[in-house]
Design an enzyme around this catalytic site. Structure first.
Site, mmCIF file in Angstrom:
data_model
loop_
_atom_site.group_PDB
_atom_site.id
_atom_site.type_symbol
_atom_site.label_atom_id
_atom_site.label_comp_id
_atom_site.label_asym_id
_atom_site.label_seq_id
_atom_site.Cartn_x
_atom_site.Cartn_y
_atom_site.Cartn_z
ATOM 1 N N LYS A 11 146.568 84.102 1.677
ATOM 2 C CA LYS A 11 146.712 82.778 2.290
ATOM 3 C C LYS A 11 146.012 81.723 1.435
ATOM 4 O O LYS A 11 144.942 81.950 0.896
ATOM 5 C CB LYS A 11 146.087 82.816 3.696
ATOM 6 C CG LYS A 11 146.109 81.506 4.467
ATOM 7 C CD LYS A 11 144.813 80.689 4.352
ATOM 8 C CE LYS A 11 143.574 81.371 4.805
ATOM 9 N NZ LYS A 11 142.366 80.469 4.628
ATOM 10 N N ASP A 132 142.937 82.267 12.040
ATOM 11 C CA ASP A 132 143.940 82.278 10.964
ATOM 12 C C ASP A 132 145.047 83.301 11.180
ATOM 13 O O ASP A 132 146.046 83.297 10.450
ATOM 14 C CB ASP A 132 143.270 82.567 9.611
ATOM 15 C CG ASP A 132 142.592 81.342 9.014
ATOM 16 O OD1 ASP A 132 142.790 80.236 9.555
ATOM 17 O OD2 ASP A 132 141.871 81.500 8.016
#
Length: 264
Positions: A11, A132
């Site tokens: 990410k 997240d």
């Protein structure tokens, strides 16, 4: 099919604006997530009990047992989980690349397929595992708000863009970085290229080597966008082409970790 394989895609935060602190200990943020083609790799198949074998260059840094987010993901979907899982840990931990969150999301994707559970159940569980995890569950470009857990897919037109990730090999606690945030709201997030990472000053105060990595990346020919990801310490550069990226990758200091990849 007896088993499945999922990539826990690395990410990146193309921009991260911290807007305030919440009563629950989290912070209100606005961020743009993007994901790389590479990351950790998780495989799984039916078993007599829940087990997790971890290998790879960063296996020694991964929590074991019930504290591992992959294990927690399995338990969240099915408390009596019986599955053999194998994680190849290619990404450094505590690095701003999703890490455990990406692994947790990969576990949710894999196990919903293996156990024939509706994907909607994974979406319900994801925010319970970490702020997240919902974005990592999508693993596509998206805008995150709230604590980062409210996500909406967006089209950035960056698929296939060459990117180089560089980390000084110094783990950095997300909590420690947020604790040093200056508590100043510097304004909303509009265009990500004109945005910023509000955690960068705090992260550099804790790990000065981040400033060195950023400065080095900005000096690479063909690097047209450089920023720290998440709470650090990984930084990244988007490149005009793969040749420029690969040239930069060949010059990364041996003491730093790096990954030459592309955006999904």
């Amino acid at each position: 099919m007896s088993g499945y394989i999922e990539t826990a895609f690395a990410k990146l935060n193309l921009a991260l604006h911290v807007r305030g602190k919440r009563d629950d200990g989290y912070h209100t943020i606005e961020t743009i997530f993007a994901f790389c083609e590479d990351g950790d790799v998780l495989s799984g198949e039916a078993g007599d009990a829940l087990s997790l074998d971890v290998s790879g260059p960063f296996a020694g840094d991964v929590p074991s047992g019930e504290d591992n987010l992959v294990v927690r993901s399995a338990r969240a979907l099915r408390p009596d989980a019986a599955v053999r899982l194998r994680l190849v840990k290619n990404l450094p931990v505590a690095s701003g690349n999703g890490g455990g969150s990406a692994d947790a999301a990969a576990a949710l994707r894999l196990l919903t397929k293996l156990w024939d559970i509706p994907a909607s159940r994974a979406a319900e569980v994801a925010p319970l595992l970490g702020a997240d995890v919902p974005a990592c569950l999508l693993s596509q470009s998206c805008r995150g708000e709230g604590a980062g857990d409210r996500v909406e897919p967006i089209e950035l037109g960056l698929s296939g863009t060459a990117v180089l990730l560089v980390n000084p090999r110094i783990p950095l606690s997300t909590g420690a970085v947020f604790a040093r945030w200056d508590e100043v709201d510097h304004g909303p997030l509009g265009d990500w290229r004109e945005g910023r990472n509000d955690l960068e000053p705090a992260a550099i105060a804790l790990v000065p080597a981040i400033a060195e990595v950023l400065a080095w990346l900005k000096q690479r020919p063909g690097a047209d966008f450089v920023r720290m990801s998440g709470s650090g310490a990984t930084c990244f550069a988007l490149f005009a082409d793969e040749a420029a990226r690969d040239a930069a990758a060949s010059e990364v200091a041996q003491s730093w970790w790096h990954l030459a990849t592309r955006l999904r």
